[in-house]
Design a protein around this motif. Structure first.
Motif, PDB file in Angstrom:
ATOM      1  N   LEU A 163      26.655 -10.435  -4.243  1.00  0.00           N
ATOM      2  CA  LEU A 163      25.700  -9.699  -3.456  1.00  0.00           C
ATOM      3  C   LEU A 163      25.028  -8.547  -4.045  1.00  0.00           C
ATOM      4  O   LEU A 163      25.948  -7.929  -4.957  1.00  0.00           O
ATOM      5  CB  LEU A 163      26.217  -9.322  -1.974  1.00  0.00           C
ATOM      6  N   CYS A 164      23.994  -8.143  -3.963  1.00  0.00           N
ATOM      7  CA  CYS A 164      23.355  -7.065  -4.570  1.00  0.00           C
ATOM      8  C   CYS A 164      22.373  -6.135  -3.569  1.00  0.00           C
ATOM      9  O   CYS A 164      21.417  -6.818  -2.858  1.00  0.00           O
ATOM     10  CB  CYS A 164      22.167  -7.512  -5.393  1.00  0.00           C
ATOM     11  N   TYR A 165      22.843  -5.132  -3.165  1.00  0.00           N
ATOM     12  CA  TYR A 165      22.427  -4.352  -1.913  1.00  0.00           C
ATOM     13  C   TYR A 165      21.554  -3.420  -3.059  1.00  0.00           C
ATOM     14  O   TYR A 165      21.822  -2.736  -3.677  1.00  0.00           O
ATOM     15  CB  TYR A 165      23.489  -3.251  -1.488  1.00  0.00           C
ATOM     16  N   ASN A 166      20.139  -3.748  -2.433  1.00  0.00           N
ATOM     17  CA  ASN A 166      18.910  -2.934  -3.246  1.00  0.00           C
ATOM     18  C   ASN A 166      19.122  -1.450  -2.931  1.00  0.00           C
ATOM     19  O   ASN A 166      18.573  -0.674  -3.898  1.00  0.00           O
ATOM     20  CB  ASN A 166      17.582  -3.580  -2.999  1.00  0.00           C
ATOM     21  N   SER A 199      19.895  -2.480   4.954  1.00  0.00           N
ATOM     22  CA  SER A 199      19.624  -2.732   3.331  1.00  0.00           C
ATOM     23  C   SER A 199      19.148  -4.199   3.161  1.00  0.00           C
ATOM     24  O   SER A 199      19.136  -5.004   4.220  1.00  0.00           O
ATOM     25  CB  SER A 199      20.891  -2.515   2.841  1.00  0.00           C
ATOM     26  N   SER A 200      18.162  -4.151   2.068  1.00  0.00           N
ATOM     27  CA  SER A 200      17.757  -5.334   1.567  1.00  0.00           C
ATOM     28  C   SER A 200      18.972  -5.875   0.638  1.00  0.00           C
ATOM     29  O   SER A 200      19.124  -5.512  -0.365  1.00  0.00           O
ATOM     30  CB  SER A 200      16.309  -5.143   0.983  1.00  0.00           C
ATOM     31  N   VAL A 201      19.491  -7.188   0.813  1.00  0.00           N
ATOM     32  CA  VAL A 201      20.574  -7.901   0.164  1.00  0.00           C
ATOM     33  C   VAL A 201      20.105  -8.892  -0.513  1.00  0.00           C
ATOM     34  O   VAL A 201      19.233  -9.815   0.492  1.00  0.00           O
ATOM     35  CB  VAL A 201      21.824  -8.015   1.145  1.00  0.00           C
ATOM     36  N   THR A 202      20.374  -9.161  -1.651  1.00  0.00           N
ATOM     37  CA  THR A 202      20.062 -10.392  -2.174  1.00  0.00           C
ATOM     38  C   THR A 202      21.365 -11.153  -2.660  1.00  0.00           C
ATOM     39  O   THR A 202      22.434 -10.599  -3.083  1.00  0.00           O
ATOM     40  CB  THR A 202      19.530 -10.036  -3.780  1.00  0.00           C
ATOM     41  N   PHE A 203      21.164 -12.416  -1.951  1.00  0.00           N
ATOM     42  CA  PHE A 203      22.690 -13.079  -2.158  1.00  0.00           C
ATOM     43  C   PHE A 203      22.267 -14.038  -3.496  1.00  0.00           C
ATOM     44  O   PHE A 203      21.201 -14.631  -3.790  1.00  0.00           O
ATOM     45  CB  PHE A 203      22.532 -14.142  -1.013  1.00  0.00           C
ATOM     46  N   ARG A 204      23.252 -14.274  -4.303  1.00  0.00           N
ATOM     47  CA  ARG A 204      23.253 -15.012  -5.657  1.00  0.00           C
ATOM     48  C   ARG A 204      24.139 -16.004  -5.892  1.00  0.00           C
ATOM     49  O   ARG A 204      25.616 -15.813  -5.470  1.00  0.00           O
ATOM     50  CB  ARG A 204      22.958 -13.880  -6.939  1.00  0.00           C
ATOM     51  N   TYR A 205      23.811 -17.163  -6.102  1.00  0.00           N
ATOM     52  CA  TYR A 205      24.654 -18.395  -6.559  1.00  0.00           C
ATOM     53  C   TYR A 205      24.027 -19.128  -7.649  1.00  0.00           C
ATOM     54  O   TYR A 205      23.105 -19.832  -7.458  1.00  0.00           O
ATOM     55  CB  TYR A 205      25.027 -19.162  -5.361  1.00  0.00           C
TER      56      TYR A 205
END
Length: 230
Positions: free
Chosen positions: A114-117, A185-191
């Motif tokens: 996860l990345c919390y911008n 928060s705007s969260v980016t899910f990465r896989y």
């Protein structure tokens, strides 16, 4: 003497009772042969491209269904580990105070990072916003837990009389005050190459802080509190 009707045919005259002979082939097809049909190369190409595109979209759709079904992204968890209140004062419809928070973010996903911008933290009392602060961006690996400290401050901020009276009554009756906290928060899910961004909102309701009427400081009552993610 009666003449034989068949004798007339021998003299060169046709016999009306005899079917006329034809030299034409009775099985001959009198319809003209079909001309060869020439297909338009452009039409054939468009048709083939359409078929290929439909097959590609079908395969891609099946891959995406399997992909998202296997990943099943989960929203992050958030906890309030502790909260301390200092320099707290409500008088003449003005509010002052410092709320020091220790938060904990948890990534429940075993396959995604996860990345919390950016994380915006807002403090409420009776649905009225008291203070807001912005936290630093945050990266989390799979199943990671990350503690974050935050401070919200109010210095002589004007509040309505009903709100000041409500805070005073709570302190006098219960020796504590309930606050609410909201995290967005705007969260980016990465896989792998997969990326998906969505806005996540976390609510921490009824955070009870013990602060008697004769004191200007206090702490959160009870142990760590899990918030609700949406």
């Amino acid at each position: 003497m009666q003449q034989n009707p068949t004798s007339r045919s021998s003299s060169g005259y046709p016999n009306p009772n005899t079917p006329e002979q034809s030299n034409a082939n009775p099985y001959q097809n009198h319809n003209p042969p079909c001309a060869p049909h020439h297909h338009n190369p452009r039409t054939i190409l468009i048709r083939r491209l359409f078929i290929v595109s439909m097959v590609f979209l079908l395969i891609l759709g099946l891959i995406l269904v399997l992909y998202f079904g296997l990943i099943s992204p989960q929203l992050p968890y958030a906890y309030i580990n502790s909260l301390s209140l200092s320099n707290f004062n409500v008088s003449n419809n003005h509010l002052t105070g410092n709320w020091d928070l220790q938060l904990r973010f948890q990534n429940p996903n075993s396959k995604m990072s996860l990345c919390y911008n950016a994380v915006f933290c807002t403090l409420y009392y009776n649905r009225v916003s008291l203070s807001e602060t912005r936290l630093q961006p945050l990266d989390q690996g799979k199943k990671d837990e990350t503690p974050i400290n935050a401070t919200l401050s109010v210095s002589g901020s004007y509040v309505e009389a009903r709100l000041a009276d409500s805070i005073g009554k709570e302190r006098a009756v219960k020796g504590s005050v309930e606050f609410d906290l909201r995290l967005t928060s705007s969260v980016t899910f990465r896989y792998g190459v997969y990326r998906r961004r969505r806005y996540v909102t976390v609510y921490c309701y009824d955070v009870l802080v013990g602060v008697p009427a004769n004191s200007s400081s206090g702490k959160m009552v009870g142990s760590a509190k899990r918030c609700k993610s949406f």
